[in-house]
Design a protein around this motif. Structure first.
Motif, PDB file in Angstrom:
ATOM      1  N   GLU A 281       0.817  -1.217   0.000  1.00  0.00           N
ATOM      2  CA  GLU A 281       0.000   0.000   0.000  1.00  0.00           C
ATOM      3  C   GLU A 281       0.852   1.269   0.000  1.00  0.00           C
ATOM      4  O   GLU A 281       0.332   2.361   0.047  1.00  0.00           O
ATOM      5  CB  GLU A 281      -0.918  -0.021   1.224  1.00  0.00           C
ATOM      6  CG  GLU A 281      -1.979  -1.093   1.104  1.00  0.00           C
ATOM      7  CD  GLU A 281      -2.903  -1.112   2.299  1.00  0.00           C
ATOM      8  OE1 GLU A 281      -2.542  -0.528   3.341  1.00  0.00           O
ATOM      9  OE2 GLU A 281      -3.970  -1.715   2.183  1.00  0.00           O
ATOM     10  N   PHE A 282       2.147   1.093  -0.027  1.00  0.00           N
ATOM     11  CA  PHE A 282       3.066   2.229  -0.039  1.00  0.00           C
ATOM     12  C   PHE A 282       2.779   3.193   1.102  1.00  0.00           C
ATOM     13  O   PHE A 282       2.651   4.394   0.924  1.00  0.00           O
ATOM     14  CB  PHE A 282       3.038   2.933  -1.403  1.00  0.00           C
ATOM     15  CG  PHE A 282       3.478   2.026  -2.501  1.00  0.00           C
ATOM     16  CD1 PHE A 282       4.824   1.741  -2.671  1.00  0.00           C
ATOM     17  CD2 PHE A 282       2.555   1.406  -3.328  1.00  0.00           C
ATOM     18  CE1 PHE A 282       5.245   0.884  -3.662  1.00  0.00           C
ATOM     19  CE2 PHE A 282       2.971   0.534  -4.316  1.00  0.00           C
ATOM     20  CZ  PHE A 282       4.317   0.267  -4.492  1.00  0.00           C
ATOM     21  N   ILE A 283       2.583   2.572   2.260  1.00  0.00           N
ATOM     22  CA  ILE A 283       2.362   3.365   3.467  1.00  0.00           C
ATOM     23  C   ILE A 283       3.712   3.895   3.939  1.00  0.00           C
ATOM     24  O   ILE A 283       4.713   3.168   3.919  1.00  0.00           O
ATOM     25  CB  ILE A 283       1.682   2.505   4.551  1.00  0.00           C
ATOM     26  CG1 ILE A 283       0.268   2.218   4.052  1.00  0.00           C
ATOM     27  CG2 ILE A 283       1.684   3.201   5.915  1.00  0.00           C
ATOM     28  CD1 ILE A 283      -0.596   1.419   4.914  1.00  0.00           C
ATOM     29  N   PRO A 284       3.788   5.168   4.312  1.00  0.00           N
ATOM     30  CA  PRO A 284       5.090   5.732   4.683  1.00  0.00           C
ATOM     31  C   PRO A 284       5.714   4.985   5.861  1.00  0.00           C
ATOM     32  O   PRO A 284       5.002   4.473   6.725  1.00  0.00           O
ATOM     33  CB  PRO A 284       4.760   7.173   5.061  1.00  0.00           C
ATOM     34  CG  PRO A 284       3.289   7.254   5.158  1.00  0.00           C
ATOM     35  CD  PRO A 284       2.712   6.153   4.358  1.00  0.00           C
ATOM     36  N   PRO A 285       7.040   4.905   5.907  1.00  0.00           N
ATOM     37  CA  PRO A 285       7.722   4.150   6.958  1.00  0.00           C
ATOM     38  C   PRO A 285       7.331   4.659   8.345  1.00  0.00           C
ATOM     39  O   PRO A 285       7.267   5.869   8.564  1.00  0.00           O
ATOM     40  CB  PRO A 285       9.206   4.415   6.692  1.00  0.00           C
ATOM     41  CG  PRO A 285       9.287   4.940   5.323  1.00  0.00           C
ATOM     42  CD  PRO A 285       7.975   5.558   4.986  1.00  0.00           C
ATOM     43  N   THR A 286       7.068   3.705   9.240  1.00  0.00           N
ATOM     44  CA  THR A 286       6.650   4.102  10.587  1.00  0.00           C
ATOM     45  C   THR A 286       7.838   4.479  11.466  1.00  0.00           C
ATOM     46  O   THR A 286       7.658   5.055  12.539  1.00  0.00           O
ATOM     47  CB  THR A 286       5.861   2.957  11.253  1.00  0.00           C
ATOM     48  OG1 THR A 286       6.641   1.770  11.112  1.00  0.00           O
ATOM     49  CG2 THR A 286       4.504   2.768  10.607  1.00  0.00           C
ATOM     50  N   ASP A 287       9.052   4.131  11.023  1.00  0.00           N
ATOM     51  CA  ASP A 287      10.218   4.461  11.837  1.00  0.00           C
ATOM     52  C   ASP A 287      10.720   5.885  11.590  1.00  0.00           C
ATOM     53  O   ASP A 287      11.720   6.301  12.155  1.00  0.00           O
ATOM     54  CB  ASP A 287      11.346   3.448  11.567  1.00  0.00           C
ATOM     55  CG  ASP A 287      11.727   3.425  10.100  1.00  0.00           C
ATOM     56  OD1 ASP A 287      10.843   3.661   9.243  1.00  0.00           O
ATOM     57  OD2 ASP A 287      12.909   3.161   9.796  1.00  0.00           O
TER      58      ASP A 287
END
Lengths: 194, 579
Positions: free
Chosen positions: B37-43
Motif C-alpha cells: 500500500e506504499f504506506i510511509p515508513p513508521t520508523d
C-alpha cells in the motif's frame, strides 16, 4: 477411448483473456523521430565555450571528426535534459573517446548562459571532454540558429533537434524528435560509416 | 455413447470452469502477494518523511543519500540529480508547459482526481509541418498509491496508457516510493494564505529612507493596478447580475484585490519584527514591488522564511543568490554594474595578466556592492585579484594623496567606484595615467552628474549603464504603448524609473502569473508560472528573460562612453549582455 483435452492451453488462453480484457489500447509511445539529410552553411561567428574561451564555430564544426550539434539552455526543463542525457549516453557508449565524436550544445538563452552556468550544467551531467557548450551574443546565436534552420524566437518554444555532421561529405543528418540511446548510436554509426 | 459424450462434455466443462476460476484467482493471488500500500515508513517522523521526499522531488537524491537513477526513452540512463521531478513538474507540482510539452500536475490533490489535460501544441502538426513529438496522456482516471507507483516505475497511467517519452521511469524500492508518494500527497495540498476564490491580498513595502516623491512614484502604479482588478471584478459581477452565466473557467480570471502598505521604520535590524507583525495581522499572498534605499536583505530573508513571493522591489541592493527562491528582482543592482566592468575588461585584447589595474572604492554601501560584483566575475574569469583601495570621501577629494597613489600604482586601468563629488578632479587624475589608460565609473553611483564628465576626457572614461539604449517602440500590453520610439538620452542618468519599472512588473510580468494561476492558489505555483514566461521587451531594459530558478530578469549592462556636448549621446562600446 480417451479424448485428449488441452487443459493447460485452455488455462493460458483464459488467463490471457482475463489479463488483456481491462487494458485499453496504448498509444503515444511509438512516435518516432524525423530524419533528413541537409546541407548547412556554417556562419563565421566566434562563440564562447564553458571555459570562457573564444571559439570560431566554423573551425569547430568543419572537422574530420563526426560532430553533433543541439540547441539547449541551462535552466531548461523537459526537452534539454533528454537531449543532454542522449549526449551523456553516447559518450559512454563510445567509451569517452573524444576522437570518435565532438558534441556541441549551443545555448538558446544567451542572456543567462554564461560560461559559469554552462560549466556547471556539463558538470551536472558528468560530461566528459569532447562535449562543449557554447554561448555568445544574441545576434550571433540567432545567426547560428537560422543557419541550421532552427531559429527559435523564444526559448520557451523550442523543440528537440540533433544534427550529425558526416565527415565524408560535410552533409548533416537532421534528427527531429527524441531518440533512445540505441537509435542515437545507430544514427551516429550510419552518419560516420566510411 | 450419449452417456459417454455427456460425460466428456461435463468433464470438459468442469476442466474449463476450473481453469477459468484458476485464471481469475491466480492473478489476484499474485497481486495480493505483490500488493503493497506504499504506506510511509513508521520508523520516520512525518517531518523527516517530508524532508526526504522533498529532497527526492527537488534534487533527485534518495533517502540513502545516493542519486536516484532513472531511464528516459527506454534506455537512456540519467541521474536525477541532473534532472529531478521538479525540473518539469516544477516546485509547486502543478506541472509546466515548455517546448511543446505539457507536463501534467503531480501533487496529490490532482493525482487522486480524474485528469484531462489542456490542449497541447503536440496534438497537431505546427504550421511548419514539424513532426509531432509532444503527445501526452489526454485523460485518465484517479490514481491510487499503487497505480502511482506503477506510473513512476513503468510509465503507464491507471488505464495502461503510456506516458510521453520525456517522463523518466524510476526504479524505486517500495520504501523510497512510499516516501516520495507521501511527499506528493502533501505537495500543494493547502491553498497559500492571502488568496481565495474571490480575492488576492497583496502588500507593498516602503522603508522610511524613501522620499515622498519616490513613494508616490511607486504607489501610483500599484494602486491603479488594484483599482483595475477591482473594476474588472465589478464588471464581472454586473455580467452575472444581468443573467449571464460565466463558463466554469471564467470565474478564475476575476478576483478582487487589496493592497496593504507595510511601512518599515527605524534600523534594518528591527524590520523582521515589524514585517512579522504586519504579516500576522493580515497575511498576504504576495508582496508587489516595494522600495528602499537601504539593503533589501532583511526583507528578502523574511520573504524566504515565510515562503512569500516578493515581486520586483525597487532596490539597488538586492540579495545576489543562485538558490534563493521567493524574490524576483529587476537585476542585481550595483553588483551587476561591477560585474559588467569585469566582463568587459576580460574581453579586451589589450588587457593582459601584467596590466596594472587599480580599483578605488568609496567607503560606502554602493562602492562595496560595485566592487563585490567586479571581484566575483573577475575571479570567475580566473584573473588575478586587482589592487583595491577603500577610501573615505574626504580621502578621495585629497588631490595630493590621490596623485601619490596613482604615481605609486601606475594603473593602466583605474576603476573608480565613487560618487559624483570626484568628477571635477577627474581630468587631473586621468592626466596621471599612461596615455592609453582607461577609467571606469558607474552611472548608477554618479547619477545625474554623469553627463557632466568633462568633454576633454570623455574618450578615456568608460561608464556602466544597466538600462535600455535602443529605441523603445512600445509593447502590446497594458496601454503603455509609445506612439513614437522613445530614445534614451543623458537626461536618463539618475532616473530611478520607479513608476515605469513598476508598471512593467505589474502589466507585463505579474499579471500573467496571476491570470494563469487558475484555481491553484499556491505561492510557489505563481512563481513557477512566472518563471515559464516568454521573454518580454520593456521600456527600461532591453529584455526581461525568465526560466526556472532565474530571479534577475534583466541580465544586461552596457559599457558606454559619452559623445560631445551638454546633452551627449550615449555611445555603446559593448553588447547588452557580455560573457
Amino acid at each position: 477411448m480417451r479424448i485428449p483435452f488441452p487443459r493447460i492451453s485452455l488455462f493460458f488462453v483464459i488467463l490471457l483473456f482475463v489479463c488483456i480484457l481491462p487494458v485499453r489500447p496504448t498509444h503515444a509511445a511509438d512516435i518516432k523521430y524525423k530524419r533528413s539529410i541537409e546541407k548547412y552553411n556554417i556562419p563565421d561567428v566566434v562563440l564562447i565555450n564553458q571555459d570562457g574561451k573564444k571559439v570560431r564555430l566554423q573551425s569547430l564544426l568543419n572537422s574530420d571528426i563526426p560532430v553533433i550539434v543541439d540547441f539547449i539552455y541551462g535552466t531548461c526543463t523537459t526537452i534539454c535534459p533528454v537531449l543532454s542525457a542522449g549526449y551523456v549516453n553516447l559518450q559512454r557508449k563510445l567509451d569517452a573517446d573524444n576522437q570518435k565524436v565532438r558534441l556541441i550544445s549551443i545555448t538558446i538563452d544567451p542572456e543567462n548562459d554564461s560560461p559559469k552556468v554552462m560549466k556547471e550544467y556539463l558538470k551536472r551531467y558528468r560530461a566528459k571532454p569532447g562535449w562543449d557548450f557554447l554561448t555568445g551574443s544574441r545576434a550571433d546565436i540567432d545567426t547560428v540558429m537560422r543557419a541550421f534552420n532552427a531559429y527559435i524566437p523564444d526559448k520557451m518554444s523550442h523543440y528537440p533537434l540533433n544534427m550529425i555532421r558526416m565527415p565524408k561529405n560535410g552533409n548533416w543528418v537532421r534528427l527531429f524528435g527524441l531518440m533512445s540511446t540505441k537509435e542515437f548510436l545507430n544514427e551516429y554509426q550510419m552518419a560516420t560509416a566510411k | 455413447m450419449k452417456a459417454l459424450i455427456r460425460y466428456k462434455f461435463a468433464h470438459c466443462f468442469r476442466v474449463a470452469l476450473r481453469s477459468a476460476v484458476l485464471a481469475i484467482l491466480l492473478p489476484l493471488l499474485f497481486s495480493t502477494f505483490a500488493h503493497t500500500e506504499f504506506i510511509p515508513p513508521t520508523d520516520l517522523s512525518h517531518a523527516e518523511i517530508m524532508r526526504l521526499g522533498e529532497r527526492m522531488y527537488r534534487q533527485g537524491i534518495l533517502p540513502s543519500g545516493k542519486v536516484m537513477e532513472t531511464f528516459i526513452r527506454g534506455d537512456v540512463a540519467v541521474d536525477s540529480s541532473a534532472f529531478s521531478c521538479s525540473s518539469c513538474h516544477l516546485r509547486a507540482g502543478l506541472g509546466s508547459f515548455e517546448g511543446g510539452v505539457v507536463t501534467p500536475p503531480t501533487n496529490g490533490n490532482k493525482l487522486y482526481k480524474p485528469y484531462r489535460r489542456p490542449p497541447s501544441f503536440g496534438d497537431v502538426a505546427d504550421r511548419a509541418g514539424r513532426f509531432i513529438y509532444a503527445k501526452t496522456v489526454v485523460e485518465r482516471p484517479p490514481y491510487t498509491r499503487e497505480t502511482l507507483a506503477t506510473a513512476m516505475r513503468f510509465g503507464t497511467d491507471p488505464t495502461g496508457q503510456v506516458f510521453n517519452d520525456v517522463m523518466p521511469r524510476y526504479p524505486l524500492t517500495d520504501r523510497d516510493m512510499s516516501i516520495l508518494i507521501s511527499y506528493l500527497e502533501a505537495l500543494s495540498s493547502e491553498p497559500s494564505p492571502g488568496a481565495s476564490s474571490k480575492q488576492f491580498k497583496f502588500a507593498t513595502i516602503i522603508t522610511d529612507d524613501v522620499s515622498q516623491e519616490d513613494r508616490q512614484a511607486l504607489l501610483l502604479p500599484l494602486q491603479t493596478f488594484i483599482a483595475q482588478k477591482n473594476q474588472q471584478m465589478g464588471m464581472f459581477n454586473d455580467f452575472i447580475k444581468f443573467g449571464y452565466s460565466p463558463t466554469i473557467d471564467m470565474q478564475f480570471a476575476f478576483r478582487s484585490a487589496s493592497l496593504d502598505i507595510w511601512e518599515l521604520k527605524g534600523p534594518p535590524e528591527s524590520w523582521p519584527a515589524q514585517l512579522s507583525a504586519y504579516y500576522n495581522a493580515n497575511p498576504v499572498f504576495a508582496v508587489l514591488g516595494g522600495i528602499s534605499n537601504s539593503d533589501w536583505r532583511p526583507i528578502h530573508e523574511f520573504c524566504e522564511a515565510q515562503r512569500l513571493p516578493c515581486l520586483f522591489p525597487i532596490t539597488d541592493f538586492p540579495v545576489v543568490s543562485e538558490s534563493d527562491w521567493y524574490t524576483y528582482y529587476f537585476n542585481k543592482g550595483y553588483t551587476q554594474e561591477g560585474e559588467a566592468v569585469a566582463r568587459y575588461l576580460n574581453r579586451q585584447e589589450t588587457i593582459s595578466t601584467e596590466t596594472p589595474v587599480l580599483q578605488i572604492v568609496q567607503d560606502s554601501q554602493v562602492g562595496k556592492a560595485l566592487a563585490a560584483g567586479f571581484r566575483k566575475v573577475w575571479k570567475e574569469c580566473e584573473r588575478q585579484e586587482v589592487t583595491t583601495l577603500t577610501l573615505s570621501s574626504q580621502q578621495l577629494l585629497d588631490q595630493t594623496a590621490m596623485d601619490k597613489l596613482l604615481t605609486k600604482h601606475k594603473p593602466e586601468v583605474l576603476i573608480l567606484w565613487t560618487d559624483a563629488e570626484l568628477l571635477p578632479n577627474l581630468p587631473a587624475l586621468i592626466a596621471k595615467l599612461p596615455a592609453k589608460g582607461m577609467v571606469f565609473v558607474s552611472s548608477g553611483y554618479l547619477g545625474k552628474k554623469t553627463a557632466a564628465i568633462a568633454e576633454s576626457v570623455r574618450e578615456r572614461v568608460y561608464i556602466t549603464y544597466p538600462y535600455r539604449l535602443t529605441p523603445y517602440v512600445g509593447s502590446k500590453v497594458g496601454g503603455f504603448d509609445a506612439k513614437v520610439p522613445i530614445l534614451p538620452s543623458s537626461k536618463d542618468f539618475g532616473n530611478r524609473r520607479i513608476t515605469s519599472r513598476s508598471i512593467a512588473m505589474l502589466q507585463q510580468t505579474t499579471l500573467q502569473g496571476l491570470n494563469l494561476i487558475y484555481d491553484n492558489l499556491y505561492r510557489d505555483h505563481l512563481l513557477d508560472i512566472m518563471s515559464m514566461q516568454m521573454d518580454v521587451t520593456v521600456l527600461d531594459y532591453e529584455r526581461f528573460s525568465f526560466g526556472p530558478g532565474q530571479r534577475y530578469v534583466s541580465k544586461g549592462c552596457y559599457i558606454i562612453q559619452l559623445g560631445p556636448g551638454l546633452d551627449p549621446p550615449l555611445l555603446p562600446l559593448s553588447d547588452w549582455v557580455m560573457h
